[in-house]
Design an enzyme around this catalytic site. Structure first.
Site, short mmCIF file in Angstrom:
data_model
loop_
_atom_site.label_atom_id
_atom_site.label_comp_id
_atom_site.label_asym_id
_atom_site.label_seq_id
_atom_site.Cartn_x
_atom_site.Cartn_y
_atom_site.Cartn_z
N HIS A 138 0.84 -1.21 0.00
CA HIS A 138 0.00 0.00 0.00
C HIS A 138 0.87 1.25 0.00
O HIS A 138 1.93 1.30 0.62
CB HIS A 138 -1.01 0.00 1.15
CG HIS A 138 -0.44 0.20 2.53
ND1 HIS A 138 -0.26 1.44 3.09
CD2 HIS A 138 -0.01 -0.69 3.47
CE1 HIS A 138 0.23 1.31 4.32
NE2 HIS A 138 0.40 0.03 4.58
N ASP A 169 5.87 2.11 7.08
CA ASP A 169 4.47 1.74 6.77
C ASP A 169 3.86 2.78 5.82
O ASP A 169 3.26 3.73 6.25
CB ASP A 169 3.68 1.67 8.09
CG ASP A 169 2.27 1.14 7.91
OD1 ASP A 169 1.94 0.62 6.84
OD2 ASP A 169 1.48 1.27 8.87
N GLU A 211 -5.29 1.78 1.97
CA GLU A 211 -5.24 0.59 2.81
C GLU A 211 -5.53 0.93 4.26
O GLU A 211 -6.23 0.20 4.97
CB GLU A 211 -3.83 -0.06 2.70
CG GLU A 211 -3.69 -1.39 3.44
CD GLU A 211 -3.18 -1.26 4.88
OE1 GLU A 211 -3.15 -2.27 5.59
OE2 GLU A 211 -2.84 -0.14 5.31
N GLU A 212 -4.97 2.04 4.71
CA GLU A 212 -5.01 2.40 6.13
C GLU A 212 -6.41 2.72 6.65
O GLU A 212 -6.60 2.90 7.84
CB GLU A 212 -4.10 3.61 6.38
CG GLU A 212 -2.63 3.36 6.10
CD GLU A 212 -1.96 2.49 7.15
OE1 GLU A 212 -2.66 1.91 7.99
OE2 GLU A 212 -0.71 2.39 7.11
N ASP A 240 4.29 -5.12 3.09
CA ASP A 240 3.81 -4.04 3.95
C ASP A 240 4.65 -4.06 5.23
O ASP A 240 4.48 -4.94 6.07
CB ASP A 240 2.32 -4.24 4.28
CG ASP A 240 1.75 -3.10 5.12
OD1 ASP A 240 2.51 -2.15 5.42
OD2 ASP A 240 0.56 -3.16 5.47
N HIS A 296 2.30 4.90 11.98
CA HIS A 296 1.09 5.72 12.18
C HIS A 296 1.37 6.95 13.04
O HIS A 296 0.45 7.46 13.69
CB HIS A 296 -0.06 4.90 12.78
CG HIS A 296 -0.47 3.74 11.91
ND1 HIS A 296 -1.55 2.94 12.18
CD2 HIS A 296 0.07 3.26 10.77
CE1 HIS A 296 -1.65 2.00 11.26
NE2 HIS A 296 -0.68 2.17 10.38
N1 BES Z 1 1.15 -2.15 8.03
C1 BES Z 1 -0.03 -2.23 8.83
C2 BES Z 1 -0.34 -3.65 9.25
C3 BES Z 1 0.48 -4.18 10.36
C4 BES Z 1 0.77 -3.41 11.49
C5 BES Z 1 0.90 -5.47 10.29
C6 BES Z 1 1.53 -3.95 12.49
C7 BES Z 1 1.63 -6.00 11.29
C8 BES Z 1 1.97 -5.25 12.39
C9 BES Z 1 -1.22 -1.71 8.06
O1 BES Z 1 -0.90 -0.64 7.25
C10 BES Z 1 -2.25 -1.25 9.05
O2 BES Z 1 -2.01 -0.33 9.74
N2 BES Z 1 -3.37 -1.97 9.10
C11 BES Z 1 -4.43 -1.62 10.00
C12 BES Z 1 -5.65 -2.44 9.68
C13 BES Z 1 -6.26 -2.13 8.34
C14 BES Z 1 -7.47 -2.98 8.08
C15 BES Z 1 -6.63 -0.67 8.24
C16 BES Z 1 -4.03 -1.90 11.44
O3 BES Z 1 -3.20 -2.77 11.69
O4 BES Z 1 -4.57 -1.25 12.34
ZN ZN Z 2 -0.48 1.01 8.65
#
Ligand code: BES
Ligand code: ZN
Length: 410
Positions: A218, A238, A272-273, A300, A378
């Protein structure tokens, strides 16, 4: 399935803000009938005890399947769940908010390998392209990846709405376009999404066969729950790291004059976020058009090495177990000395889940064990300096992505 808007609570930043707003509300209370609004979320089953213990009456379990629980929770308890997930589980969001029960149950069922097995099939491949793989991976340059991470994180943000996320998408488009310049069998396209500004970007190298191999990540970034089109969100790990790695894969394939038999697609997903929105739309479009996707790799977060223990961690959930095993063998064959392990996100944590839910074999090689994840994501401090101002770790994933593409291709 209707399009749902999912809010993802991603912390650090939200903590003080929620504290402030909740106490402010209690000072001038307007007494309204206490009708609690309910939210539907999916969450790792292991977090369940903890949520039930702490939230009591305010949570109700709808269903649990293969380690993932769908639960109903009082809407106003969500910020606290977010804080606790962060504190107790060192999780970022740790759960996904769904618009309704059906959507949550779809997510649970997509986890069910038995129901998936009818259409998520990974065709076994022999590992027999040593010359071609070795030649390609020997030319991977960490420095090029580092430069691209730096460039992408210099945008104010890459948020899915607003000018910056649009400009950064255009930058990825232009960079990829210059990589394929001169090849008549390749193109770079913007995949526009009607609901927000940022397009996804897709680079295609056409093969003789329509069987399609996908490697992507993403492109968008976010800075906590109260992010927006103006807030600083460098997103170096990220996920500038994933996009820079995909970019290096493209550069190497072209510099090797690699002519695929199958069709190769490299993708930079938008949005994605905020709930995997871009990849969901793309995966659904591919499914509807009957595209024969033979393998998907998601990159990612690939540039932060949690500890000395593991280099590559393959997530078990929302992925294809056979393909994961195959990727493990690729590491053993082509990346000697690289240690890998399995772990799980515990929820649909990235775009691989969008492909998995449409029945395509997907995997997500990740930078560390979950519990050692990069704590700066984040936030305004997700900078490449956190990864030692180099892209040595990401370079391993560029090599892995190249081996995946070349071995699936022949
Ligand atoms: N890169 C993250 C996913 C992630 C975070 C994987 C920490 C492993 C460890 C991704 O961009 C993200 O932040 N995903 C969201 C969920 C998504 C459905 C919006 C999250 O993890 O809160
Ligand atoms: Zn993220």
């Amino acid at each position: 399935m209707k399009t749902t808007k999912k809010l993802i609570y991603s912390l650090a930043i939200a903590a003080p803000l929620f504290g402030a707003s909740l106490s402010a509300q209690t000072t001038d209370v307007v007494k309204e009938p206490a009708v609690e609004k309910k939210s539907i979320i999916t969450i790792d089953e292991n977090s369940l005890d903890f949520s039930e213990k702490k939230f009591g009456q305010r949570v109700r379990v709808i269903d649990v399947k293969d380690g993932i629980a769908a639960i109903e929770i009082d809407e106003e308890a969500l910020p606290w769940l977010t804080l606790l997930m962060h504190k107790d589980f060192k999780r970022c969001g740790g759960f996904v908010l769904h618009e309704d029960i059906d959507d949550a149950l779809n997510t649970l069922n997509a986890q069910d390998e038995k129901s998936m097995a009818q259409f998520s099939r990974f065709v076994g491949y022999e590992i027999n392209q040593a010359d071609s793989v070795k030649s390609a991976i020997s030319t991977v340059k960490a420095d090029g990846i580092y430069q691209m991470i730096t460039k992408l994180s210099s945008f104010q943000n890459r948020y899915y709405k607003g000018e910056h996320g649009k400009a950064s998408a255009q930058y990825i488009h232009d960079t990829w376009k210059s990589i394929i310049a001169g090849r008549t069998d390749a193109k770079v396209e913007l995949f526009n999404h009607s609901q927000w500004d940022q397009p996804s970007v897709i680079l295609t190298i056409e093969g003789a066969s329509s069987e399609t191999i996908i490697v992507g990540g993403h492109q968008d970034s976010i800075s906590g729950y109260f992010s927006g089109p103006k807030v600083r969100a460098p997103g170096a790990d990220d996920n500038a790291s994933g996009i820079a790695t995909v970019t290096e894969i493209a550069r190497v394939l072209v510099s090797q004059s690699y002519k695929p038999q199958k069709t190769i697609k490299l993708m930079a997903y938008a949005a994605e976020e905020v709930g995997l929105l871009g990849s969901k739309e793309i995966a659904k479009t591919f499914k509807d058009r009957g595209v024969n996707v033979v393998g998907v790799m998601q990159l990612d977060m690939v540039n932060y090495k949690g500890s000395q223990a593991f280099d590559v961690v393959l997530m078990n959930d929302y992925t294809n177990a056979e393909q994961n095993k195959f990727i493990g063998s690729l590491i053993d064959t082509y990346l000697p000395g690289i240690k890998w392990a399995y772990d799980s996100c515990g929820y649909a944590c990235s775009d691989h889940a969008s492909w998995h839910m449409q029945g395509f074999p997907a995997s997500v090689p990740f930078e560390s064990k979950m519990r050692e994840m990069n704590g700066r994501i984040h936030t305004a401090n997700d900078l490449v300096s956190v990864s030692g101002d180099n892209a040595d770790h990401a370079a391993k994933f560029a090599k892995l992505g190249l081996s995946f593409i070349i071995e699936l291709d022949r």
